[in-house]
Design a protein around this motif. Sequence first.
Motif, PDB file in Angstrom:
ATOM      1  N   THR A  26      76.112  44.894  15.433  1.00  0.00           N
ATOM      2  CA  THR A  26      76.231  43.845  14.428  1.00  0.00           C
ATOM      3  C   THR A  26      76.232  44.452  13.037  1.00  0.00           C
ATOM      4  OG1 THR A  26      73.858  43.520  14.305  1.00  0.00           O
ATOM      5  CG2 THR A  26      75.046  42.179  15.900  1.00  0.00           C
ATOM      6  N   ASP A  27      76.848  43.756  12.119  1.00  0.00           N
ATOM      7  CA  ASP A  27      76.912  44.235  10.744  1.00  0.00           C
ATOM      8  C   ASP A  27      75.616  43.999   9.986  1.00  0.00           C
ATOM      9  OD1 ASP A  27      79.499  45.144  11.026  1.00  0.00           O
ATOM     10  OD2 ASP A  27      80.376  43.248  10.381  1.00  0.00           O
ATOM     11  N   GLU A  28      74.892  42.960  10.388  1.00  0.00           N
ATOM     12  CA  GLU A  28      73.675  42.621   9.660  1.00  0.00           C
ATOM     13  C   GLU A  28      72.466  42.724  10.576  1.00  0.00           C
ATOM     14  OE1 GLU A  28      71.754  38.817   7.424  1.00  0.00           O
ATOM     15  OE2 GLU A  28      73.904  39.124   7.222  1.00  0.00           O
ATOM     16  N   GLN A  53      68.649  42.002  11.175  1.00  0.00           N
ATOM     17  CA  GLN A  53      67.598  41.106  10.699  1.00  0.00           C
ATOM     18  C   GLN A  53      66.338  41.917  10.391  1.00  0.00           C
ATOM     19  OE1 GLN A  53      67.906  37.711  10.204  1.00  0.00           O
ATOM     20  NE2 GLN A  53      70.066  38.121  10.611  1.00  0.00           N
TER      21      GLN A  53
END
Length: 96
Positions: free
Chosen positions: A2-4, A6
């Motif tokens: 994923t690019d982001e 958490q």
Amino acid sequence: MTDEVQTTTFSISSDDGETDEVTVPSGLVDLVAEGDQTDAETVGDLVLLSFASRAHHIVHHGHEADEDLEAQEAEVMDLFEERFGVTFGEATGHQH
């Protein structure tokens, strides 16, 4: 991937009123959590483990430790055993 990623931010406060925050990837907290631990309990475990590990290294591996430092290391080892139910040596396999 994923690019982001958490993150979770934890607040730390001391008896003297000082505060700080630390932000870590949430997935790492989940990865090292044991059972149904809360995120805060997991981070607390890591803090105590880190202090115990660092104190052990300073006292037993090449640094000259005075009586005060040895007492600090002994206290953190007692706190470690109280929290985890095993000695630092038992938990890490590293005994002296």
